[in-house]
Design an enzyme around this catalytic site. Structure first.
Site, PDB file in Angstrom:
ATOM      1  N   CYS A  99       5.882 -82.066  96.828  1.00 41.20           N
ATOM      2  CA  CYS A  99       4.892 -82.770  97.646  1.00 41.20           C
ATOM      3  C   CYS A  99       3.811 -81.851  98.222  1.00 41.20           C
ATOM      4  CB  CYS A  99       5.587 -83.598  98.715  1.00 41.20           C
ATOM      5  SG  CYS A  99       4.560 -84.981  99.242  1.00 41.20           S
ATOM      6  N   HIS A 217      10.788 -86.194  96.995  1.00 42.12           N
ATOM      7  CA  HIS A 217      11.699 -85.652  98.009  1.00 42.12           C
ATOM      8  C   HIS A 217      13.054 -86.307  97.760  1.00 42.12           C
ATOM      9  CE1 HIS A 217       8.485 -84.150 100.728  1.00 42.12           C
ATOM     10  NE2 HIS A 217       7.827 -85.228 100.415  1.00 42.12           N
TER      11      HIS A 217
HETATM   12  N1  GLN Z   1       0.293 -84.623 103.453  1.00 44.43           N
HETATM   13  C1  GLN Z   1       0.472 -84.824 102.068  1.00 44.43           C
HETATM   14  C2  GLN Z   1       0.159 -86.243 101.584  1.00 44.43           C
HETATM   15  O1  GLN Z   1       0.422 -87.205 102.277  1.00 44.43           O
HETATM   16  C3  GLN Z   1       1.889 -84.381 101.710  1.00 44.43           C
HETATM   17  C4  GLN Z   1       2.994 -85.148 102.410  1.00 44.43           C
HETATM   18  C5  GLN Z   1       4.373 -84.724 102.032  1.00 44.43           C
HETATM   19  O2  GLN Z   1       4.674 -83.543 101.783  1.00 44.43           O
HETATM   20  N2  GLN Z   1       5.285 -85.683 102.042  1.00 44.43           N
HETATM   21  O3  GLN Z   1      -0.365 -86.391 100.528  1.00 44.43           O
END
Ligand code: GLN
Length: 289
Positions: A99, A217
């Site tokens: 992510c 995740h």
């Molecule tokens: N802030 C980033 C997004 O929303 C990554 C979020 C995350 O790592 N879950 O795209």
């Protein structure tokens, strides 16, 4: 353990405090356990800005997710680590980026909240977060290509990978990488292409090490033992995956199946947000997730 399998594995965990959403650290625990169960002694190194020397000799490099503000906080430090990271992957270390880590290791991440964050380009991707963009939140299942070495990394032969996504960033893949998989349930890289993640197999893009970036995740690895073993085997073999002894993975596969079944029921077909969901997406975008 077969003769060609090293008796220790070094796992480098990048910015474990700043980037650790939705149990991302569980990926490290999974690698540690799966190595240990096979008599391979694991060493985990937490790597921060001034720890370039800890990357030397790393077999696996992991970086997790975080909010945009956390991504901004580590951005300069990641650029400072770009050369040692590239060197370690060039030597055959396997990289797994989840992510925010996926976004930050690309060429650039642009967000209305924190502006443009240039990345070290270790992954051939770019990410844009359009203002007020819908958040992609929920269970996700993807399928790797037929013949992918992930599917043959263990005896299961399974091509599906499951996880949990929560992002507003839209990621585009450049010519030196390919999608990690095709989206079965959920949204993936951009909600439109039908693809999720990015992969360069060992040797591709001029680097000996495997590189994977993904929005999954969960944590990702506990419910996907084939992927966990592919990362571990590739890193241990410095780009030529070693033959790891099989493990009794029934509980892991049961968790995998149950997760996929639950989310198939919740998120059938093309996933559409309700009006309330869209309002929540906007609120979420304002607070930085
Ligand atoms: N802030 C980033 C997004 O929303 C990554 C979020 C995350 O790592 N879950 O795209």
């Amino acid at each position: 353990m077969s003769a060609d399998v090293p008796d220790r594995v070094v796992i480098a965990h990048l910015f474990p405090d700043a980037l650790n959403l939705y149990g991302d650290r569980g990926n490290i625990d999974t690698l540690v356990r799966r190595a240990g169960w096979r008599g391979i002694a694991p060493e985990v190194r937490d790597v921060g800005a001034d720890d370039a020397e800890l990357l030397s000799g790393a077999d696996v490099i992991f970086i997790g997710g975080g909010a945009d503000q956390h991504q901004r906080a580590v951005a300069d430090q990641l650029i400072a680590l770009a050369d040692p990271l590239r060197h370690a992957i060039g030597e055959g270390a396997a990289l797994l980026a989840v992510c925010a880590g996926y976004q930050n290791l690309g060429h650039a991440f642009r967000s209305p909240l924190v502006g443009e964050i240039p990345g070290p380009g270790l992954l051939d991707v770019e990410t844009e977060m359009p203002a007020g963009a819908e958040r992609f939140v929920g269970g996700i299942a993807i399928e790797v290509a037929e013949g992918s070495p992930i599917a043959t990394a263990d005896a299961s032969g399974r091509r599906r990978i499951v996880g949990f996504e929560n992002h507003s960033g839209r990621t585009t893949i450049g010519p030196t990488m390919r999608p990690l998989g095709r989206v079965l349930i959920g949204r993936g890289n951009d909600g439109a292409s039908g693809f999720e993640g990015a992969i360069a197999l060992p040797g591709e893009g001029g680097l000996r090490g495997l590189r994977i970036g993904t929005y999954l995740h969960g944590p990702l690895l506990p419910r996907n033992p084939h992927l966990a073993d592919f990362v571990l085997a590739s890193g241990l073999g410095r780009g030529v995956p070693v033959g790891l002894s099989p493990l009794p993975d029934e509980p892991e596969w049961e968790a995998h199946e149950r997760f996929a079944d639950d989310w198939t029921a919740i998120r059938p077909g093309v996933y559409r947000r309700s009006r309330i969901g869209r309002l929540r997406d906007r609120a979420g975008a304002l607070i930085g997730f």
